[in-house]
Motif scaffolding. Sequence first.
Motif, PDB file in Angstrom:
ATOM      1  N   ILE A 243       0.887  -1.164   0.000  1.00 31.45           N
ATOM      2  CA  ILE A 243       0.000   0.000   0.000  1.00 31.45           C
ATOM      3  C   ILE A 243       0.923   1.212   0.000  1.00 31.45           C
ATOM      4  O   ILE A 243       1.933   1.214   0.707  1.00 31.45           O
ATOM      5  CB  ILE A 243      -0.858   0.048   1.282  1.00 31.45           C
ATOM      6  N   LEU A 244       0.586   2.208  -0.787  1.00 35.80           N
ATOM      7  CA  LEU A 244       1.357   3.447  -0.730  1.00 35.80           C
ATOM      8  C   LEU A 244       0.362   4.601  -0.747  1.00 35.80           C
ATOM      9  O   LEU A 244      -0.467   4.700  -1.661  1.00 35.80           O
ATOM     10  CB  LEU A 244       2.320   3.521  -1.918  1.00 35.80           C
ATOM     11  N   TYR A 245       0.440   5.440   0.283  1.00 31.56           N
ATOM     12  CA  TYR A 245      -0.530   6.528   0.397  1.00 31.56           C
ATOM     13  C   TYR A 245      -0.137   7.684  -0.498  1.00 31.56           C
ATOM     14  O   TYR A 245       1.032   8.036  -0.598  1.00 31.56           O
ATOM     15  CB  TYR A 245      -0.646   6.981   1.861  1.00 31.56           C
ATOM     16  N   THR A 246      -1.146   8.253  -1.150  1.00 32.51           N
ATOM     17  CA  THR A 246      -0.867   9.407  -2.000  1.00 32.51           C
ATOM     18  C   THR A 246      -2.020  10.394  -1.920  1.00 32.51           C
ATOM     19  O   THR A 246      -3.132  10.037  -1.535  1.00 32.51           O
ATOM     20  CB  THR A 246      -0.599   8.968  -3.455  1.00 32.51           C
ATOM     21  N   ILE A 292       6.670   6.292  -4.776  1.00 29.50           N
ATOM     22  CA  ILE A 292       6.542   5.180  -5.715  1.00 29.50           C
ATOM     23  C   ILE A 292       7.801   5.011  -6.568  1.00 29.50           C
ATOM     24  O   ILE A 292       8.189   3.887  -6.907  1.00 29.50           O
ATOM     25  CB  ILE A 292       5.281   5.333  -6.610  1.00 29.50           C
ATOM     26  N   THR A 293       8.461   6.114  -6.910  1.00 33.14           N
ATOM     27  CA  THR A 293       9.657   5.991  -7.758  1.00 33.14           C
ATOM     28  C   THR A 293      10.700   5.107  -7.086  1.00 33.14           C
ATOM     29  O   THR A 293      11.352   4.285  -7.738  1.00 33.14           O
ATOM     30  CB  THR A 293      10.237   7.381  -8.082  1.00 33.14           C
ATOM     31  N   GLY A 294      10.842   5.260  -5.777  1.00 32.84           N
ATOM     32  CA  GLY A 294      11.788   4.426  -5.057  1.00 32.84           C
ATOM     33  C   GLY A 294      11.355   2.964  -4.993  1.00 32.84           C
ATOM     34  O   GLY A 294      12.173   2.057  -5.101  1.00 32.84           O
ATOM     35  N   HIS A 295      10.049   2.743  -4.818  1.00 29.43           N
ATOM     36  CA  HIS A 295       9.550   1.364  -4.796  1.00 29.43           C
ATOM     37  C   HIS A 295       9.886   0.659  -6.115  1.00 29.43           C
ATOM     38  O   HIS A 295      10.466  -0.425  -6.136  1.00 29.43           O
ATOM     39  CB  HIS A 295       8.020   1.339  -4.637  1.00 29.43           C
ATOM     40  N   TRP A 396       4.481   9.010 -15.238  1.00 29.66           N
ATOM     41  CA  TRP A 396       3.697   7.953 -14.596  1.00 29.66           C
ATOM     42  C   TRP A 396       3.235   8.436 -13.242  1.00 29.66           C
ATOM     43  O   TRP A 396       3.425   9.602 -12.898  1.00 29.66           O
ATOM     44  CB  TRP A 396       4.496   6.640 -14.505  1.00 29.66           C
ATOM     45  N   GLN A 397       2.610   7.557 -12.457  1.00 32.79           N
ATOM     46  CA  GLN A 397       1.981   7.952 -11.188  1.00 32.79           C
ATOM     47  C   GLN A 397       2.054   6.811 -10.172  1.00 32.79           C
ATOM     48  O   GLN A 397       2.235   5.655 -10.561  1.00 32.79           O
ATOM     49  CB  GLN A 397       0.491   8.244 -11.417  1.00 32.79           C
ATOM     50  N   THR A 398       1.840   7.153  -8.919  1.00 30.05           N
ATOM     51  CA  THR A 398       1.756   6.133  -7.871  1.00 30.05           C
ATOM     52  C   THR A 398       0.777   5.040  -8.293  1.00 30.05           C
ATOM     53  O   THR A 398       1.022   3.851  -8.124  1.00 30.05           O
ATOM     54  CB  THR A 398       1.261   6.772  -6.553  1.00 30.05           C
ATOM     55  N   GLU A 399      -0.318   5.468  -8.872  1.00 33.19           N
ATOM     56  CA  GLU A 399      -1.393   4.547  -9.249  1.00 33.19           C
ATOM     57  C   GLU A 399      -1.010   3.639 -10.414  1.00 33.19           C
ATOM     58  O   GLU A 399      -1.579   2.572 -10.575  1.00 33.19           O
ATOM     59  CB  GLU A 399      -2.652   5.338  -9.650  1.00 33.19           C
ATOM     60  N   THR A 400      -0.095   4.090 -11.263  1.00 33.55           N
ATOM     61  CA  THR A 400       0.214   3.297 -12.457  1.00 33.55           C
ATOM     62  C   THR A 400       1.288   2.243 -12.168  1.00 33.55           C
ATOM     63  O   THR A 400       1.520   1.374 -13.002  1.00 33.55           O
ATOM     64  CB  THR A 400       0.658   4.176 -13.655  1.00 33.55           C
ATOM     65  N   GLY A 401       1.955   2.354 -11.030  1.00 35.92           N
ATOM     66  CA  GLY A 401       2.933   1.342 -10.624  1.00 35.92           C
ATOM     67  C   GLY A 401       4.263   1.434 -11.348  1.00 35.92           C
ATOM     68  O   GLY A 401       5.296   1.076 -10.788  1.00 35.92           O
ATOM     69  N   GLY A 402       4.234   1.879 -12.585  1.00 36.73           N
ATOM     70  CA  GLY A 402       5.466   1.980 -13.363  1.00 36.73           C
ATOM     71  C   GLY A 402       5.309   3.013 -14.460  1.00 36.73           C
ATOM     72  O   GLY A 402       4.223   3.589 -14.653  1.00 36.73           O
ATOM     73  N   ILE A 403       6.397   3.218 -15.185  1.00 31.13           N
ATOM     74  CA  ILE A 403       6.463   4.240 -16.235  1.00 31.13           C
ATOM     75  C   ILE A 403       5.466   3.917 -17.354  1.00 31.13           C
ATOM     76  O   ILE A 403       5.350   2.763 -17.776  1.00 31.13           O
ATOM     77  CB  ILE A 403       7.894   4.320 -16.794  1.00 31.13           C
TER      78      ILE A 403
END
Length: 631
Positions: A243-246, A292-295, A396-403
């Motif tokens: 889970i990652l809060y945004t 998210i970028t770090g994840h 990209w975005q937290t929601e998209t998981g990746g680029i």
Amino acid sequence: MQITSFKQYEEDYKKSVENPEQFWGEVAQNFQWRKPWFKVLSWNFNEPNIKWFEGAKLNITENCLDRHLATNGDKPAIVWEPNNPEEESVTYTYKMLHERVCRFANVLKRNGAKKGDRICIYMPMVPELAIAVLACARIGAVHSVIFGGFSAKSIADRINDSQCKVVITADGSYRGNKQIPLKDVIDDALIGCPTVEKCIVLTHIRTPVSMLKGRDVWWEDEVKHVNDICEAEEMDAEDMLFILYTSGSTGKPKGVVHTCGGYMVYAGYTFSNVFNYQPGEVYFCTADIGWITGHSYIVYGPLSQGATSVLFEGIPTYPTPSRFWDIVEKHKVNTLYTAPTAIRSLMSYGEDPLNGKDLSSIRVLGSVGEPINEEAWHWFDEKIGHGKAPIVDTWWQTETGGIMISPIATVTPTKPSFATLPLPGIQPILVDENGNEIEGNGVMGNLCIKFPWPGMLRTTYGDHERCKQTYFSTYENLYFTGDGCLRDEDGYYRITGRVDDVLNVSGHRIGTAEVENAINMHAGVVESAVVGYPHDVKGQGIYAFVIYPEMHGEAELSKKDILQTVTRVIGAIAKPDKILFVSGLPKTRSGKIMRRILRKIAEGDTANLGDTSTLLDPGVVEEIIAAAKKL
Ligand code: WTA
């Protein structure tokens, strides 16, 4: 699975649209599964209900660690660069990292954590942070990493929202010449967190901390009580990974949920392609694992591909604004992935910090988090890449998981300030306010995605309806990104920024409603309205209009008090850059604040305020303009 020519990109893209299941099924073959899937994809965007690799079993850490041991066990996985350059950097090979992760996974078990439990991680950028993240994944616990800059209240809200059972933290962290007492912050947070049973504390800065009997244990003691054998938990492809809060446009941050199988495939595939990663290369992403970028691009993406990932504890300007370049030279960094705000900040120091630095190892440059302006793009290209390193401007975005939209290094011709083209599997469309597709080139609209991709969010934790409302209800059958976008004559995409009430301050996502709620908590504040305005270094600055009739003492002192309240409620990252005290706010007759007008005032563009005739009290606008000029 690596794309090596533009022709191949076009072919892969075509295939991914015409036959997505076959395309992603083939990509997924490059990963290690305990059991194969029986269906690649089932989906609908109405509920939404999205499943990738249904029936498949795996553990992401077997892909990030175990599978590299036989051939690449002695290869560096993580190279840690401490805040203080005088201290030694530390290298963890895949073998060592595997051993540490297994050991700490056993510590988690020993402290009562099991598959499905939520675990909050609030740590500095040290290797143990990556170890904690992977240890959770090893045992099937769901990690919720919280960026080290958030306040006790923000932490407590996040812990309670997902009922975390365990917290992993450190005594404190270094940020340049500052020390941040992380454990103290956690102690304040945990007063209001009844679900937390254990808190595991890493010694890092050696500052005194209080340890609560029965709840708090030391990382260093715990690892002595366990061995380093820990079989990975078998996870379903659709089991929760983290889970990652945004922040969004409402006051309460949402817990974006990512699952094991699809996220792994997407993070690994995009890492390998976008950066054109080659075996043996050193890759350095300057983000914090709290985002998210770090994840995706410090931990899971690079490690799933057996890469060497540099993890940097400090900040770009400490001890000098040469720090990034020193790190590039010292570790012979081949790929540097950073944020426009860092580039602009370093640019402002001129060329002195670059003098005598050997940047010849750099082959690929990347940018993420916010639109990159042309000036910063060219500086990055010329001064850092010496005109030879392709820049991948990754949207990209937290929601998209990746680029999602980005050049592929060495493959896609780049264009300053353009994220260029969608990656294979990504089907962007631009729509107008009514949700009608805007076709053709040379057009602008709201950016949506019309087909699922493996890394997309599955839900928002504990509130599926909110996920539906936020992302899948604005336009029927589309995922709405919240971004505005231009598609130029060549079909290239340029992201123009958020079209909702979300700010992007130094690449950090902050909701205007969140900041307003925090300001309104300050005693005596009647109401406030927060908007963004262009800021040279941060991209966007935070401008707050505040009604505060019972101001005590000087305006400057009152501002300080308000800033402190915001720091306490959210964290220092959300502190307004400008506060203007006003006696009223421009409201419509139905009581809605007209932010459009406030945005114009904040931008200093008062000549074009547009129609103000629907305002309840148009006079208030004149007063605000006059006050703003004096600020
Ligand atoms: C913005 C960060 C322009 C965008 C990975 C998005 C960008 C938000 C870019 C997500 C880019 C991210 N160009 N804008 N290359 N990358 N954004 O969730 O507004 O922290 O919606 O994810 O950042 O921020 P988040």
